[in-house]
Design an enzyme around this catalytic site. Structure first.
Site, PDB file in Angstrom:
ATOM      1  CG  HIS A 157     -54.815  18.966  -5.256  1.00 36.58           C
ATOM      2  ND1 HIS A 157     -55.414  18.196  -4.288  1.00 36.58           N
ATOM      3  CD2 HIS A 157     -53.916  19.752  -4.614  1.00 36.58           C
ATOM      4  CE1 HIS A 157     -54.889  18.481  -3.108  1.00 36.58           C
ATOM      5  NE2 HIS A 157     -53.982  19.435  -3.273  1.00 36.58           N
ATOM      6  CB  CYS A 173     -52.526  22.305  -2.661  1.00 38.56           C
ATOM      7  SG  CYS A 173     -50.905  21.919  -3.342  1.00 38.56           S
TER       8      CYS A 173
END
Length: 197
Positions: A157, A173
């Site tokens: 992301h 992440c």
């Protein structure tokens, strides 16, 4: 013997520095990619920023559906299109600890523009003061775009906090600059292979 004039010496220093700065882009452009040294892995080419341009073949059996390789060691994401006509290399953030780092194979299962965010149960346990939900916008830790992976809670992301890129700063992440995740978002389709090493 010459007398010392701080203004004159400062001026000489600034002129010399400006001349060197003008020469740097030409040097950097010519020296971006170094040939592999003797005795090193021929599939890995080093550049001056320490990113390693890689060949996809040691990591994937084919480029069917496209391929993303995340190298947590060099903090870089590599993307190859399914027809191998497009290759991209992006700097990333990586997890803050080995405990939070997941490695292995998965795939992109969903793409979202303007993702919302909620902390995982383990994040909430470690940080009870965190909000239960953050809607899309400038305070959202997922930035402007997100690629959801086959592993629950794991994403590639964007981030609004550009200080995070290039260092261990995530809870698991892989983060990219918002401009880069927007580019990658357009290139990737669900089913794209993902390998974290």
């Amino acid at each position: 013997m010459q007398s010392f004039d701080p203004k004159l010496d400062r001026r000489r220093f600034l002129i010399a520095g400006a001349a060197a700065a003008v020469a740097v882009p030409a040097i950097a452009q010519d020296g971006l990619i170094d040939e592999p040294a003797a005795g090193t892995d021929p599939d890995v080419v080093h550049n001056i920023s320490s990113f390693r341009a890689r060949d996809w073949r040691p990591h994937f059996s084919s480029l069917s559906g496209g391929a993303i390789l995340v190298d947590t060691g060099s903090r870089a994401l590599h993307f190859w299109s399914s027809d191998s006509s497009t290759y991209r290399l992006y700097p990333t953030s990586v997890p803050v600890s080995e405990e939070l780092t997941r490695r292995g194979r998965t795939e992109v299962v969903r793409k979202v523009v303007g993702p919302s965010w909620a902390p995982t149960p383990s994040m909430k346990k470690r940080n009870p003061e965190w909000p239960d939900f953050v809607p899309p916008g400038p305070n959202n830790p997922l930035g402007t775009h997100a690629l959801y992976l086959g592993w629950q809670y794991y994403r590639i992301h964007g981030t609004h906090d550009t200080r995070k890129i290039g260092r261990p700063s995530s809870n698991g992440c892989i983060g990219l600059y918002n401009e880069h995740i927007a580019q990658l978002y357009e290139l990737v389709s669900p089913g794209c292979q993902v390998l974290l090493i």
